[in-house]
Design an enzyme around this catalytic site. Structure first.
Site, PDB file in Angstrom:
ATOM      1  N   PRO A 133       0.857  -1.200   0.000  1.00  0.00           N
ATOM      2  CA  PRO A 133       0.000   0.000   0.000  1.00  0.00           C
ATOM      3  C   PRO A 133       0.883   1.237   0.000  1.00  0.00           C
ATOM      4  O   PRO A 133       1.828   1.307   0.788  1.00  0.00           O
ATOM      5  CB  PRO A 133      -0.755  -0.132   1.327  1.00  0.00           C
ATOM      6  N   GLN A 170      -6.828  -1.415   2.856  1.00  0.00           N
ATOM      7  CA  GLN A 170      -6.154  -1.076   4.110  1.00  0.00           C
ATOM      8  C   GLN A 170      -6.848   0.076   4.838  1.00  0.00           C
ATOM      9  O   GLN A 170      -7.108   1.122   4.242  1.00  0.00           O
ATOM     10  CB  GLN A 170      -4.698  -0.687   3.876  1.00  0.00           C
ATOM     11  N   CYS A 187       2.232   3.074  10.007  1.00  0.00           N
ATOM     12  CA  CYS A 187       2.440   4.387   9.381  1.00  0.00           C
ATOM     13  C   CYS A 187       3.031   5.372  10.402  1.00  0.00           C
ATOM     14  O   CYS A 187       2.442   5.615  11.457  1.00  0.00           O
ATOM     15  CB  CYS A 187       1.126   4.936   8.829  1.00  0.00           C
ATOM     16  N   ASN A 200       8.804  -7.072   4.212  1.00  0.00           N
ATOM     17  CA  ASN A 200       8.693  -5.813   3.474  1.00  0.00           C
ATOM     18  C   ASN A 200       9.864  -4.899   3.859  1.00  0.00           C
ATOM     19  O   ASN A 200      10.319  -4.896   4.986  1.00  0.00           O
ATOM     20  CB  ASN A 200       7.349  -5.139   3.791  1.00  0.00           C
ATOM     21  N   GLY A 201      10.300  -4.124   2.863  1.00  0.00           N
ATOM     22  CA  GLY A 201      11.381  -3.168   3.088  1.00  0.00           C
ATOM     23  C   GLY A 201      12.563  -3.460   2.188  1.00  0.00           C
ATOM     24  O   GLY A 201      13.216  -4.499   2.343  1.00  0.00           O
ATOM     25  N   ARG A 221       8.517   0.731  -2.949  1.00  0.00           N
ATOM     26  CA  ARG A 221       9.132   1.766  -3.792  1.00  0.00           C
ATOM     27  C   ARG A 221       9.722   1.222  -5.085  1.00  0.00           C
ATOM     28  O   ARG A 221       9.861   1.981  -6.049  1.00  0.00           O
ATOM     29  CB  ARG A 221      10.171   2.539  -2.964  1.00  0.00           C
TER      30      ARG A 221
HETATM   31  C1  LIG Z   1       4.996   7.530  -0.347  1.00  0.00           C
HETATM   32  C2  LIG Z   1       4.699   6.350   0.544  1.00  0.00           C
HETATM   33  C3  LIG Z   1       3.398   6.051   0.895  1.00  0.00           C
HETATM   34  C4  LIG Z   1       3.125   4.971   1.735  1.00  0.00           C
HETATM   35  N1  LIG Z   1       1.838   4.701   2.065  1.00  0.00           N
HETATM   36  C5  LIG Z   1       1.564   3.630   2.872  1.00  0.00           C
HETATM   37  C6  LIG Z   1       0.223   3.291   3.209  1.00  0.00           C
HETATM   38  O1  LIG Z   1      -0.746   3.922   2.774  1.00  0.00           O
HETATM   39  N2  LIG Z   1       0.040   2.233   4.033  1.00  0.00           N
HETATM   40  C7  LIG Z   1       1.079   1.480   4.535  1.00  0.00           C
HETATM   41  O2  LIG Z   1       0.866   0.531   5.279  1.00  0.00           O
HETATM   42  N3  LIG Z   1       2.345   1.761   4.199  1.00  0.00           N
HETATM   43  C8  LIG Z   1       2.610   2.812   3.382  1.00  0.00           C
HETATM   44  N4  LIG Z   1       3.893   3.062   3.017  1.00  0.00           N
HETATM   45  C9  LIG Z   1       4.960   2.128   3.416  1.00  0.00           C
HETATM   46  C10 LIG Z   1       5.169   1.062   2.322  1.00  0.00           C
HETATM   47  O3  LIG Z   1       4.014   0.259   2.158  1.00  0.00           O
HETATM   48  C11 LIG Z   1       6.340   0.146   2.654  1.00  0.00           C
HETATM   49  O4  LIG Z   1       6.104  -0.440   3.901  1.00  0.00           O
HETATM   50  C12 LIG Z   1       7.669   0.908   2.718  1.00  0.00           C
HETATM   51  O5  LIG Z   1       7.813   1.789   1.623  1.00  0.00           O
HETATM   52  C13 LIG Z   1       8.860  -0.068   2.746  1.00  0.00           C
HETATM   53  O6  LIG Z   1       8.840  -0.926   1.623  1.00  0.00           O
HETATM   54  P1  LIG Z   1       9.758  -0.623   0.307  1.00  0.00           P
HETATM   55  O7  LIG Z   1      11.175  -0.498   0.772  1.00  0.00           O
HETATM   56  O8  LIG Z   1       9.508  -1.818  -0.587  1.00  0.00           O
HETATM   57  O9  LIG Z   1       9.273   0.654  -0.276  1.00  0.00           O
HETATM   58  C14 LIG Z   1       4.183   4.153   2.209  1.00  0.00           C
HETATM   59  C15 LIG Z   1       5.501   4.459   1.837  1.00  0.00           C
HETATM   60  C16 LIG Z   1       5.770   5.545   1.026  1.00  0.00           C
HETATM   61  C17 LIG Z   1       7.206   5.836   0.649  1.00  0.00           C
END
Ligand SMILES: Cc1cc2nc3c(=O)[nH]c(=O)nc-3n(C[C@H](O)[C@H](O)[C@H](O)COP(=O)(O)O)c2cc1C
Length: 307
Positions: A11, A66, A96, A193-194, A217
């Site tokens: 998300p 979500q 969040c 995740n991450g 991302r």
């Molecule tokens: C711009 C942005 C918006 C996000 N919005 C949400 C969200 O609505 N809900 C949520 O659980 N995590 C949100 N996240 C976190 C991501 O879902 C994810 O946990 C985080 O980016 C780490 O994963 P990644 O390294 O693959 O990006 C957001 C992250 C970013 C950068």
């Protein structure tokens, strides 16, 4: 609920809206995806300024809606509404870090500091719906409070079917590398995740004991990445068609004015790292006319393809 080795789209507020999800599904039709976070207050009051409050998920297949909030009753009501709208499962945001959610609303990551309330919310949501419920959380509030295992046990005890674990604390925000603890003896499946960007990263997570992996991302400007990781799609050759389709879906959903301004960030991601992308972005940021933007897209990717 989740087959082994499942890959999920994360998300992302402001990104994983209905148009973007449609783009991702062009390359990976059955991918489990999670919506942008939806406020239980905004949804139950049907706030008109938030289009996602009115999304219909019936045609979206494997989609988790979500929700975030701190009031168990409202969260349950919101979950029922999303179930009625066709969501395949409900995901509860417990990670969040943004102050509007975690501090002022006492929701999102704040629930990592209040496991009792977290349990009450999960319990209320699980009892309200017939579809599965998951949570998405982090390692903990900060380095001195990495108590994710406790929260996962609470989630399982209250009926959550799986959990997504972002390998950072709330204090870390999105900075620094994610760390992924080994998963042992957890009562429900855990999705990593991450910083996951490739099939090799996914394999590494599976070796650590995770049941699947979620990418965030890495999908920016690359809605085909899941198709690539799953081995069912290639990087598209015809970028003009892909980018233009995304713009058209945004216009259908948001209307022209909003879509044009929101689409600029997607264009920046689509063009990142390509020759002349800075000039392209400067030009696009000055344009408001859709046909002029389409013309620039044609020129940029048409020219790049010919290099
Ligand atoms: C711009 C942005 C918006 C996000 N919005 C949400 C969200 O609505 N809900 C949520 O659980 N995590 C949100 N996240 C976190 C991501 O879902 C994810 O946990 C985080 O980016 C780490 O994963 P990644 O390294 O693959 O990006 C957001 C992250 C970013 C950068």
């Amino acid at each position: 609920m989740i087959p082994k080795n499942q890959i999920f789209a994360a998300p992302m507020a402001g990104i994983s809206d209905k148009p973007f999800r449609t783009m991702v599904r062009m390359f990976a039709p059955d991918l489990p995806m999670v919506t942008e976070m939806i406020s239980c207050h905004s949804l139950t009051m049907q706030h008109k300024n938030c289009l996602r409050n009115f999304d219909n998920y019936a045609d979206e297949g494997n989609i988790g809606a979500q929700i975030f909030g701190a009031a168990p009753r409202l969260m349950a009501d919101a979950a029922m509404m999303l179930q009625d709208a066709g969501a395949a499962w409900i995901d509860i945001n417990m990670g969040c870090p943004v102050p509007k959610v975690a501090t002022r609303a006492g929701a999102g990551a704040f629930l990592m500091r209040n496991h009792k309330l977290a349990g009450e919310i999960i319990n209320a949501v699980v009892r309200a719906v017939q579809i599965p419920v998951s949570i998405k959380t982090r390692l903990g509030w900060d380095d001195s409070h990495k108590d994710w295992q406790n929260l996962i046990h609470i989630a399982a005890d209250n009926g959550a079917k799986f959990a997504v674990l972002h390998g950072r604390t709330r204090a870390a925000g999105y900075v620094g590398s994610a760390t992924h603890p080994e998963i042992k003896d957890m009562p429900i499946p855990i999705i990593a995740n991450g910083d996951i960007k490739s099939s090799l990263d996914v394999q590494n997570m599976l070796h650590l004991g995770y049941d699947g992996a979620m990418m965030g991302r890495a999908m920016l400007g690359r809605p085909w990445i899941f198709g690539r990781v799953l081995g069912i799609a290639n990087v598209p050759q015809d970028m003009v068609t892909v980018v233009t389709r995304h713009l058209e879906l945004m216009i259908e959903y948001y209307g022209e004015k909003t879509a044009v301004s929101m689409f600029r960030k997607h264009l920046a991601w689509y063009s990142a790292g390509m020759p002349n992308s800075a000039d392209f972005r400067t030009k696009i940021n000055q344009l408001t006319d859709v046909s002029a933007i389409k013309q620039e897209i044609l020129q940029f990717w048409g020219c790049v393809a010919n290099i």
